[in-house]
Design a protein around this motif. Sequence first.
Motif, mmCIF file in Angstrom:
data_model
loop_
_atom_site.group_PDB
_atom_site.id
_atom_site.type_symbol
_atom_site.label_atom_id
_atom_site.label_comp_id
_atom_site.label_asym_id
_atom_site.label_seq_id
_atom_site.Cartn_x
_atom_site.Cartn_y
_atom_site.Cartn_z
ATOM 1 N N GLY A 114 3.865 -5.367 -0.332
ATOM 2 C CA GLY A 114 5.080 -4.731 0.176
ATOM 3 C C GLY A 114 5.166 -3.242 -0.108
ATOM 4 N N GLY A 115 4.067 -2.511 0.061
ATOM 5 C CA GLY A 115 4.086 -1.054 -0.107
ATOM 6 C C GLY A 115 2.962 -0.560 -0.983
ATOM 7 N N GLY A 116 3.091 0.700 -1.383
ATOM 8 C CA GLY A 116 2.033 1.335 -2.164
ATOM 9 C C GLY A 116 2.216 1.096 -3.651
ATOM 10 N N SER A 117 1.650 0.018 -4.157
ATOM 11 C CA SER A 117 1.903 -0.333 -5.566
ATOM 12 C C SER A 117 1.060 0.505 -6.520
ATOM 13 N N ILE A 118 0.062 1.202 -6.008
ATOM 14 C CA ILE A 118 -0.760 2.044 -6.893
ATOM 15 C C ILE A 118 0.104 3.074 -7.620
HETATM 16 MG MG LIG Z 1 0.308 -2.317 -1.116
#
Ligand SMILES: [Mg+2]
Length: 545
Positions: free
Chosen positions: A477-481
């Motif tokens: 659900g998105g940029g978890s980095i």
């Molecule tokens: Mg992601």
Amino acid sequence: MTHSNQGATSPAQIFAAQLMASFAKLGVRQVFLAPGARSQALAIAAGQLAAAGLIDLHVHLDERSLGFNALGSALGSGEPSIIITTSGTAVANLHPSVLEASHSGLPLILLTADRPAELRGVGSNQTTNQVGIFGDAVRECVDVPAPTMDDVDEAGLREVSALAARTVSISLAWSRPAASPATDDLLRPGPVQLNLCFREPLSAAEPNAAQLKVSVALPERVQVEPRFAVLSASVPTVVLAGAGAGEHAVEFAESYGLPLLAEPSSGARYGSNAILHYRTLLADHSTLVGEIGRVVVYGKPTLGRAAIALLKREDVEVYVVRSATMGHFDVSRRAKAQVDELVFDDEVPFEWLAKWRHLDAAVVSSKTAGQLNRANIVREVWGATGGQDDLVLGASRMIREADAMAPAKAIRIFANRGLAGIDGTIATANGIALHNPEGTTRVLLGDLTLLHDAGSLAGDALGAQPANLQVIVVNDGGGSIFESLEMASQLETESFDRLFRTPQKVDIWGLAGAYGWQHQLVKTLDELRTALAGSGRVIIEIDLR
Ligand SMILES: [Mg+2]
Ligand SMILES: Cc1ncc(C[n+]2csc(CCOP(=O)(O)OP(=O)(O)O)c2C)c(N)n1
């Protein structure tokens, strides 16, 4: 279809046929085309060569995607790709792939159609300054004036073939570009742009490029003076293998008994010298890490800050082995030498590697057997991928997870680490897969990385579609980095999500269906294993939300 100018003569067509036939004669097979009017003579010539089986033609609507498809093909084959575009923003859309190709040393030949001189700078439709548009990201840019009948006589056509030969040769780093005079300068493959002006009539049915008899050959390959250095065996040395390092890093580490710290994108993460948990060990600052006195760098390490910090340590000397693809990487600006080959003056004490192996084995891997988490996803993907297959890693979190624990296994792994963009990943994998009709090409990426390049799922509807292409998307659900970076601790969740995570709610099942791909939603490790064993063009969505 009627051809209003059938039988008419077009210098544009004569030129384009000679140019494309020359490229084919030189052995360049992969041609990538996006449609447009100004480039029509080139497209027609390419179509004729493809119909005669002399080239493989790939047609894509979106030039950004086209460029990464061509780049992937060059990665998968080591051979140059030709890209044909019309004028204006079409050319600019190649910029991301041209930058990546420049930084990762990949041969791309850009044929960008343009208006003739008299229509430039006067507000003509679809006309901008295309000369120099890519700056120093192209090894050479040649502005070729619109051909007239006088330019396409016998002598003129020989010049066209010579232009093709020089272009291929520079793209492969066989010839020195005009801007690189020093004889021991590293020569790297890369993009070359021919900006081709065409005047009306823009095409004709004749000549047929496939029927031309062209005589053309590559110039003799320029030899670069190799550089050597001799190292003292008494300095404790590790080999750091970044992107593009390849088998030489493994051979070097194994022949001298050195610990090999190899990123998954290095092509060197295999063999018994690989220290799999090097990322953890470097970050832990163990005493052994303190003992390192020298780092030999192969390729371009980009994945972890601890490795870069090691290169900057005052008590560590750095030797850089020049890479024909990734260049010379000297991020600490204090490399003692940039060389092509290294030898030791004596035997390296065997205890040094033994200590590293011991410490590596002692790193406790997370006790989460059976759970669907990132580490286990890496294990499954590595387990499913064999010698026939290709694995493409998107930028962001999963490639770092792999860097932290992926097994040592001699499989073909690719990643766009020249500039580490999250763009063009599907297209790159698609281009690589063109050269692997038997095995499976897998691409492991994050959800935003998939969505960034969703348009590339369209592929080439009337052309070759890779048979087995698995897009494995870790949907969190998105940029978890960004959760692991500084900003996460500076901000409230709401701001963090808005400014960095960029949560997305795209229906990936619907997306797959819209583009004619299979879709499998995976919620357990067993389901993942089954999905990886399947075939066809499939998006395997792993739900980690
Ligand atoms: Mg992601
Ligand atoms: C073209 C481009 N734009 C922006 C970035 C910065 N960037 C790096 S990672 C990332 C988020 C990636 O998210 P996702 O693909 O979901 O991977 P995750 O970290 O969640 O596994 C962004 C925007 C980049 N590398 N390249």
